[in-house]
Design an enzyme around this catalytic site. Sequence first.
Site, mmCIF file in Angstrom:
data_model
loop_
_atom_site.group_PDB
_atom_site.id
_atom_site.type_symbol
_atom_site.label_atom_id
_atom_site.label_comp_id
_atom_site.label_asym_id
_atom_site.label_seq_id
_atom_site.Cartn_x
_atom_site.Cartn_y
_atom_site.Cartn_z
ATOM 1 N N CYS A 135 44.842 39.106 36.134
ATOM 2 C CA CYS A 135 44.454 39.180 34.718
ATOM 3 C C CYS A 135 45.455 38.429 33.842
ATOM 4 O O CYS A 135 46.652 38.428 34.119
ATOM 5 C CB CYS A 135 44.426 40.637 34.255
ATOM 6 S SG CYS A 135 43.359 41.673 35.238
ATOM 7 N N GLY A 222 32.766 33.280 48.116
ATOM 8 C CA GLY A 222 31.763 32.948 49.120
ATOM 9 C C GLY A 222 32.349 32.157 50.280
ATOM 10 O O GLY A 222 33.554 31.884 50.322
#
EC number: 1.3.1.14
Length: 311
Positions: A135, A222
């Site tokens: 973050c 992915g």
Amino acid sequence: MTENNRLSVKLPGLDLKNPIIPASGCFGFGEEYAKYYDLNKLGSIMVKATTLHPRFGNPTPRVAETASGMLNAIGLQNPGLEVIMAEKLPWLNENFPDLPIIANVAGSEEDDYVAVCAKIGDAPNVKVIELNISCPNVKHGGQAFGTDPDVAAALVKACKAVSKVPLYVKLSPNVTDIVPIAKAVEAAGADGLTMINTLMGVRFDLKTRKPVLANITGGLSGPAIKPVALKLIHQVAQVVDIPIIGMGGVESAQDVLEMYMAGASAVAVGTANFADPFVCPKIIEKLPEVMDQYGIDSLENLIQEVKNSKK
């Protein structure tokens, strides 16, 4: 050796019947997937990120398909600590009491993380906190916590001081050298690592001449990122003594074993859940057969074999 014992692994705070864990952000709080199968089949669950206050996420569009993967810029949308403690985590515990919960924690500044870490371990069945240090740190010009070893270590130390459960740190691959960061968070008291988080990427729309995502950039996940994940896990496993939960492009039992070869002790499955909601139970079912194929009697023995080979 029974089938169950072959797949079981023990990590700090986690006694897993199998090593397969849906990754945070790809499984919500389990509610949607619970309509398809019994979540007790899973080794554990990494629930969606929890922040101190509710987050509405980024403007849309925030998802884009890529070759062998996807980009997302969801922006950590979640109902906030209060609702998650009162509703989401109790629901999981009531319906799936045999499912250890890994609570993912995010924030904009150190105090936010500390406030969440101090409380979330009280929720039923939360066995581990996963600290999302990718973050942006609003007090340091938006630089991610996980890109600076000293900042990351200070955050881990502060959260560890208040946490009632073991603390695993989720490492960002978007750094020049991941090794000093891994060593810094281990020295600061991290009980384990999870890696890797998404790689940063962007796509453009040829018609509009603009980025596809409203946020411009997004996290790439992915199958496309699996070789990067394996490389970084292998690198970090050489220099730390704490366990690693490996993730990044996993969609088969073979992928799981590759993560083990790189140095992982358990494996999280992310983007593949979107393509096939049953991917986790399918991998769990297939794992013993693939282990037989490669002469692997148990995952604990494989972990030991990989550890011995790095000496």
